[in-house]
Write an enzyme that holds these catalytic residues in place. Structure first.
Site, PDB file in Angstrom:
ATOM      1  N   ILE A  19       3.560 -74.600  45.073  1.00 13.03           N
ATOM      2  CA  ILE A  19       3.764 -73.595  45.787  1.00 13.03           C
ATOM      3  C   ILE A  19       5.087 -72.661  45.542  1.00 13.03           C
ATOM      4  CG2 ILE A  19       4.052 -72.748  48.394  1.00 13.03           C
ATOM      5  CD1 ILE A  19       2.016 -75.155  48.947  1.00 13.03           C
ATOM      6  N   TYR A 151       5.945 -87.246  58.064  1.00 10.57           N
ATOM      7  CA  TYR A 151       5.580 -85.940  57.632  1.00 10.57           C
ATOM      8  C   TYR A 151       5.290 -84.977  58.531  1.00 10.57           C
ATOM      9  CZ  TYR A 151       3.413 -82.376  54.526  1.00 10.57           C
ATOM     10  OH  TYR A 151       3.440 -81.080  53.845  1.00 10.57           O
ATOM     11  N   LYS A 155       7.436 -81.654  59.857  1.00  7.06           N
ATOM     12  CA  LYS A 155       6.946 -80.177  59.940  1.00  7.06           C
ATOM     13  C   LYS A 155       6.992 -79.612  61.368  1.00  7.06           C
ATOM     14  CE  LYS A 155       6.325 -80.058  55.343  1.00  7.06           C
ATOM     15  NZ  LYS A 155       7.338 -78.929  54.657  1.00  7.06           N
TER      16      LYS A 155
END
Ligand code: NAD
Length: 260
Positions: A19, A151, A155
């Site tokens: 990305i 994770y 986030k």
């Protein structure tokens, strides 16, 4: 000199692939210059080789000293930043009982500490050009799922950190927004997405597919650009409709396939 007198400048972390690389390419296509930052020097060198309008620098965003040195370089060479894209991230999926403190810290260090450190160090540069921060979180920061204790929590922290940044830096004309990608077939995702996870995502996504790097990059560059000049403190899911979905999508598809 104002931002409109000069070529806009973005700093993209995790720019060596996936990305981050797609975002770099999209900025360049729109006429921006880009500082490409990554801690993988070999990948970064390969990625940057044919990209005019870029500067590359090998930096670990979780290391305060390296971040300070990077921002000293940007200050000396550029004097300001129009956009900071906090994209560098890593994934380590595991059950709660098997996620020891070292694994937890490794994920937090890059995914959350890195966003904090880079944004704090870049704030004077962003103030100088009334620039924008775009933080890359994940749909895993919005919806809980198995195996994502570190994770997903990292986030979710990035999403809240974005709100803090937007509220505090708004008076300087600095915007902060967050992009939450759905699944994209990058090296990061393919390392942790088992065949079962891939099938489950297809079942849960109304558009019934993984996203592409360019589709995430389009949203990131929009939020960084003057086109989004009155947008701050927002979280944008770029996820094929995953966040909107409740139960029943596979059953609906099956019955639609039956013609009923
Ligand atoms: N691919 C997906 O399905 C997906 C979904 C949701 C969110 N995301 C997020 O998108 C971002 C980009 O992920 P991607 O899928 O392109 O992954 P990727 O692994 O292809 O790219 C991540 C890049 O970040 C770099 N990086 C990792 N730790 C770093 C550090 N400490 N300092 C500097 N660079 C570092 C890596 O070397 C790599 O080049 C990540 O924040 C990820 O969590 C990805």
């Amino acid at each position: 000199m104002t931002a409109s007198d000069q070529t806009s400048l973005a700093l993209v972390t995790g720019a060596a692939r996936g990305i981050g690389l797609a975002t770099t390419r999209r900025f360049l296509a729109d006429g921006w210059r880009v500082w490409m930052v990554d801690n993988d020097g070999d990948e970064l060198t390969k990625a940057q080789a044919d990209l005019d309008g870029t500067v590359m620098t090998v930096t670990d965003v979780s290391d305060p000293d390296q971040v300070a040195a990077l921002m000293a370089d940007v200050t000396a060479q550029e004097g300001g930043l129009n956009a900071l894209i906090n994209n560098a991230g890593l994934a380590d999926f595991g059950p709660i009982e098997e996620t020891n403190f070292a694994r937890w810290r490794k994920v937090m260090a890059t995914n959350l500490d890195g966003v904090f450190l880079m944004s704090q160090a870049a704030t004077p540069l962003l103030k100088a050009r009334q620039g924008a921060i775009v933080n890359i979180a994940s749909i895993s920061g919005l919806r809980a799922s198995t195996l994502r204790v570190a994770y997903g929590t990292s986030k979710a922290g990035v999403i809240q950190l974005t709100l803090q940044q937007a509220v505090e830096l708004g008076e300087y004309g600095v915007r902060a927004n967050c992009v939450c990608p759905g699944p994209v077939r990058t090296k990061l995702a393919m390392a942790v997405h088992s065949p079962e996870i891939i099938a489950a995502y297809h079942d849960a996504i109304p558009l019934n597919r993984y996203g592409q790097e360019t589709e995430i990059a389009n949203a990131i560059v929009f939020l960084a650009s003057p086109e989004a000049s009155f947008i701050t403190g927002q979280t944008l899911s770029v996820d094929g409709g995953f966040e909107a979905t409740g139960v029943g999508l596979p059953a609906l598809r099956t019955s639609a396939g039956d013609g009923s």
